[in-house]
Design a protein around this motif. Structure first.
Motif, PDB file in Angstrom:
ATOM      1  N   MET A   1      27.001 115.425  69.213  1.00  0.00           N
ATOM      2  CA  MET A   1      26.841 114.429  68.337  1.00  0.00           C
ATOM      3  C   MET A   1      27.455 114.691  67.096  1.00  0.00           C
ATOM      4  SD  MET A   1      23.414 112.267  67.547  1.00  0.00           S
ATOM      5  CE  MET A   1      23.072 112.329  69.180  1.00  0.00           C
ATOM      6  N   HIS A   2      28.197 113.613  66.518  1.00  0.00           N
ATOM      7  CA  HIS A   2      28.696 113.730  65.211  1.00  0.00           C
ATOM      8  C   HIS A   2      28.243 112.775  64.341  1.00  0.00           C
ATOM      9  CE1 HIS A   2      32.176 114.464  62.618  1.00  0.00           C
ATOM     10  NE2 HIS A   2      32.604 113.422  62.613  1.00  0.00           N
ATOM     11  N   ILE A   3      28.063 113.138  63.029  1.00  0.00           N
ATOM     12  CA  ILE A   3      27.657 111.952  61.891  1.00  0.00           C
ATOM     13  C   ILE A   3      28.575 111.893  61.065  1.00  0.00           C
ATOM     14  CG2 ILE A   3      25.985 111.603  60.264  1.00  0.00           C
ATOM     15  CD1 ILE A   3      24.466 111.967  63.072  1.00  0.00           C
ATOM     16  N   ARG A   4      29.095 110.638  60.811  1.00  0.00           N
ATOM     17  CA  ARG A   4      30.153 110.315  60.112  1.00  0.00           C
ATOM     18  C   ARG A   4      29.719 109.119  59.186  1.00  0.00           C
ATOM     19  NH1 ARG A   4      32.363 106.097  62.068  1.00  0.00           N
ATOM     20  NH2 ARG A   4      32.356 105.679  64.331  1.00  0.00           N
ATOM     21  N   PRO A   5      30.710 108.759  58.301  1.00  0.00           N
ATOM     22  CA  PRO A   5      30.624 107.610  57.550  1.00  0.00           C
ATOM     23  C   PRO A   5      30.645 106.320  58.460  1.00  0.00           C
ATOM     24  CG  PRO A   5      31.710 109.220  56.259  1.00  0.00           C
ATOM     25  CD  PRO A   5      31.694 109.599  57.636  1.00  0.00           C
ATOM     26  N   LEU A   6      29.866 105.403  58.105  1.00  0.00           N
ATOM     27  CA  LEU A   6      30.177 104.102  58.951  1.00  0.00           C
ATOM     28  C   LEU A   6      31.499 103.368  58.093  1.00  0.00           C
ATOM     29  CD1 LEU A   6      27.374 101.394  59.663  1.00  0.00           C
ATOM     30  CD2 LEU A   6      29.525 100.751  58.269  1.00  0.00           C
ATOM     31  N   VAL A   7      32.268 102.870  59.001  1.00  0.00           N
ATOM     32  CA  VAL A   7      33.469 102.139  58.451  1.00  0.00           C
ATOM     33  C   VAL A   7      33.648 100.737  58.949  1.00  0.00           C
ATOM     34  CG1 VAL A   7      34.858 104.439  58.241  1.00  0.00           C
ATOM     35  CG2 VAL A   7      34.970 102.904  60.406  1.00  0.00           C
ATOM     36  N   GLU A   8      34.579 100.119  58.557  1.00  0.00           N
ATOM     37  CA  GLU A   8      34.738  98.791  58.620  1.00  0.00           C
ATOM     38  C   GLU A   8      34.782  98.591  60.716  1.00  0.00           C
ATOM     39  OE1 GLU A   8      35.713  94.426  58.268  1.00  0.00           O
ATOM     40  OE2 GLU A   8      35.085  95.983  56.783  1.00  0.00           O
ATOM     41  N   ALA A   9      35.415  99.470  61.063  1.00  0.00           N
ATOM     42  CA  ALA A   9      35.582  99.381  62.594  1.00  0.00           C
ATOM     43  C   ALA A   9      34.282  99.450  63.392  1.00  0.00           C
ATOM     44  CB  ALA A   9      36.590 100.312  63.205  1.00  0.00           C
ATOM     45  N   ASP A  10      33.258  99.976  62.810  1.00  0.00           N
ATOM     46  CA  ASP A  10      32.055 100.116  63.246  1.00  0.00           C
ATOM     47  C   ASP A  10      31.071  98.755  63.315  1.00  0.00           C
ATOM     48  OD1 ASP A  10      32.654 102.592  63.743  1.00  0.00           O
ATOM     49  OD2 ASP A  10      31.680 103.329  61.666  1.00  0.00           O
ATOM     50  N   LEU A  11      31.523  97.783  62.584  1.00  0.00           N
ATOM     51  CA  LEU A  11      30.744  96.495  62.143  1.00  0.00           C
ATOM     52  C   LEU A  11      30.287  95.981  63.651  1.00  0.00           C
ATOM     53  CD1 LEU A  11      32.270  94.996  59.185  1.00  0.00           C
ATOM     54  CD2 LEU A  11      30.141  96.250  59.372  1.00  0.00           C
ATOM     55  N   PHE A  12      31.107  95.851  64.594  1.00  0.00           N
ATOM     56  CA  PHE A  12      30.543  94.931  65.929  1.00  0.00           C
ATOM     57  C   PHE A  12      29.679  95.774  66.530  1.00  0.00           C
ATOM     58  CE2 PHE A  12      30.754  94.166  70.369  1.00  0.00           C
ATOM     59  CZ  PHE A  12      30.385  93.250  70.433  1.00  0.00           C
ATOM     60  N   GLU A  13      30.017  97.253  66.651  1.00  0.00           N
ATOM     61  CA  GLU A  13      29.073  98.130  67.490  1.00  0.00           C
ATOM     62  C   GLU A  13      27.735  98.393  66.893  1.00  0.00           C
ATOM     63  OE1 GLU A  13      29.464 102.162  70.133  1.00  0.00           O
ATOM     64  OE2 GLU A  13      31.257 101.422  68.860  1.00  0.00           O
ATOM     65  N   THR A  14      27.606  98.427  65.586  1.00  0.00           N
ATOM     66  CA  THR A  14      26.348  98.530  64.984  1.00  0.00           C
ATOM     67  C   THR A  14      25.441  97.315  64.711  1.00  0.00           C
ATOM     68  OG1 THR A  14      27.373  98.336  62.878  1.00  0.00           O
ATOM     69  CG2 THR A  14      27.067 100.524  63.293  1.00  0.00           C
ATOM     70  N   ALA A  15      26.053  96.334  64.758  1.00  0.00           N
ATOM     71  CA  ALA A  15      25.252  94.771  64.882  1.00  0.00           C
ATOM     72  C   ALA A  15      24.616  94.675  66.281  1.00  0.00           C
ATOM     73  CB  ALA A  15      26.159  93.636  64.721  1.00  0.00           C
ATOM     74  N   GLN A  16      25.522  95.246  67.393  1.00  0.00           N
ATOM     75  CA  GLN A  16      25.061  95.129  68.562  1.00  0.00           C
ATOM     76  C   GLN A  16      23.986  95.987  68.727  1.00  0.00           C
ATOM     77  OE1 GLN A  16      26.049  92.782  70.667  1.00  0.00           O
ATOM     78  NE2 GLN A  16      24.506  93.614  72.105  1.00  0.00           N
ATOM     79  N   LEU A  17      24.116  97.042  68.373  1.00  0.00           N
ATOM     80  CA  LEU A  17      22.773  98.225  68.533  1.00  0.00           C
ATOM     81  C   LEU A  17      21.997  97.522  67.741  1.00  0.00           C
ATOM     82  CD1 LEU A  17      22.218 101.293  69.435  1.00  0.00           C
ATOM     83  CD2 LEU A  17      23.147 102.028  67.195  1.00  0.00           C
ATOM     84  N   PHE A  18      21.891  97.303  66.669  1.00  0.00           N
ATOM     85  CA  PHE A  18      20.896  96.957  65.749  1.00  0.00           C
ATOM     86  C   PHE A  18      19.976  95.959  66.707  1.00  0.00           C
ATOM     87  CE2 PHE A  18      19.006  93.533  62.800  1.00  0.00           C
ATOM     88  CZ  PHE A  18      18.173  94.397  62.119  1.00  0.00           C
ATOM     89  N   HIS A  19      20.844  94.864  66.998  1.00  0.00           N
ATOM     90  CA  HIS A  19      20.225  93.547  67.880  1.00  0.00           C
ATOM     91  C   HIS A  19      19.292  94.092  68.970  1.00  0.00           C
ATOM     92  CE1 HIS A  19      19.303  89.692  69.867  1.00  0.00           C
ATOM     93  NE2 HIS A  19      19.845  90.413  70.814  1.00  0.00           N
ATOM     94  N   GLU A  20      19.993  95.040  69.952  1.00  0.00           N
ATOM     95  CA  GLU A  20      19.322  95.547  71.004  1.00  0.00           C
ATOM     96  C   GLU A  20      18.112  96.442  70.837  1.00  0.00           C
ATOM     97  OE1 GLU A  20      22.424  97.526  73.178  1.00  0.00           O
ATOM     98  OE2 GLU A  20      23.611  95.929  73.681  1.00  0.00           O
ATOM     99  N   THR A  21      18.331  97.143  69.761  1.00  0.00           N
ATOM    100  CA  THR A  21      17.174  98.045  69.359  1.00  0.00           C
ATOM    101  C   THR A  21      16.068  97.252  68.810  1.00  0.00           C
ATOM    102  OG1 THR A  21      18.387  99.915  68.563  1.00  0.00           O
ATOM    103  CG2 THR A  21      16.381  99.764  67.661  1.00  0.00           C
ATOM    104  N   VAL A  22      16.190  96.222  68.100  1.00  0.00           N
ATOM    105  CA  VAL A  22      15.150  95.212  67.417  1.00  0.00           C
ATOM    106  C   VAL A  22      14.472  94.754  69.114  1.00  0.00           C
ATOM    107  CG1 VAL A  22      14.401  93.010  66.519  1.00  0.00           C
ATOM    108  CG2 VAL A  22      15.817  94.784  65.312  1.00  0.00           C
ATOM    109  N   GLN A  23      15.369  94.099  69.707  1.00  0.00           N
ATOM    110  CA  GLN A  23      14.808  93.309  70.988  1.00  0.00           C
ATOM    111  C   GLN A  23      14.175  94.254  72.104  1.00  0.00           C
ATOM    112  OE1 GLN A  23      14.502  90.294  71.248  1.00  0.00           O
ATOM    113  NE2 GLN A  23      15.014  89.978  69.160  1.00  0.00           N
ATOM    114  N   ARG A  24      14.673  95.623  72.234  1.00  0.00           N
ATOM    115  CA  ARG A  24      14.224  96.292  73.513  1.00  0.00           C
ATOM    116  C   ARG A  24      13.088  97.312  72.797  1.00  0.00           C
ATOM    117  NH1 ARG A  24      19.920  96.949  76.525  1.00  0.00           N
ATOM    118  NH2 ARG A  24      20.211  94.757  77.030  1.00  0.00           N
ATOM    119  N   ALA A  25      13.773  98.082  71.957  1.00  0.00           N
ATOM    120  CA  ALA A  25      13.040  99.477  71.725  1.00  0.00           C
ATOM    121  C   ALA A  25      11.470  98.803  70.703  1.00  0.00           C
ATOM    122  CB  ALA A  25      13.709 100.155  70.687  1.00  0.00           C
TER     123      ALA A  25
END
Length: 72
Positions: A1-25
């Motif tokens: 696993m690698h920790i790195r700064p969030l960049v513009e290209a991450d917007l779609f994937e992080t928005a999707q992850l946020f939504h899925e986490t709220v709804q499922r987890a």
């Protein structure tokens, strides 16, 4: 696993992850109405960009997949 700064290209994937986490987890902790008020649908890229504007963000990446993120 690698920790790195969030960049513009991450917007779609992080928005999707946020939504899925709220709804499922959090299903055992919040009602459907509460989860839908928090994140009814995956956020539009521009809405998500505005929400993160001015924040310092990091992503946790495992291979090609973003598996977590945080903002300060």
């Amino acid at each position: 696993m690698h920790i790195r700064p969030l960049v513009e290209a991450d917007l779609f994937e992080t928005a999707q992850l946020f939504h899925e986490t709220v709804q499922r987890a959090t299903a055992g902790d919040y009602t459907t109405a509460q989860r839908n008020a928090w994140s009814l649908a995956p956020l539009d890229r521009d809405v998500w960009r505005a929400r993160l504007n001015g924040q310092l963000g990091f992503v946790a990446q495992d291979g090609d997949a973003i598996v977590g993120f945080m903002t300060l």
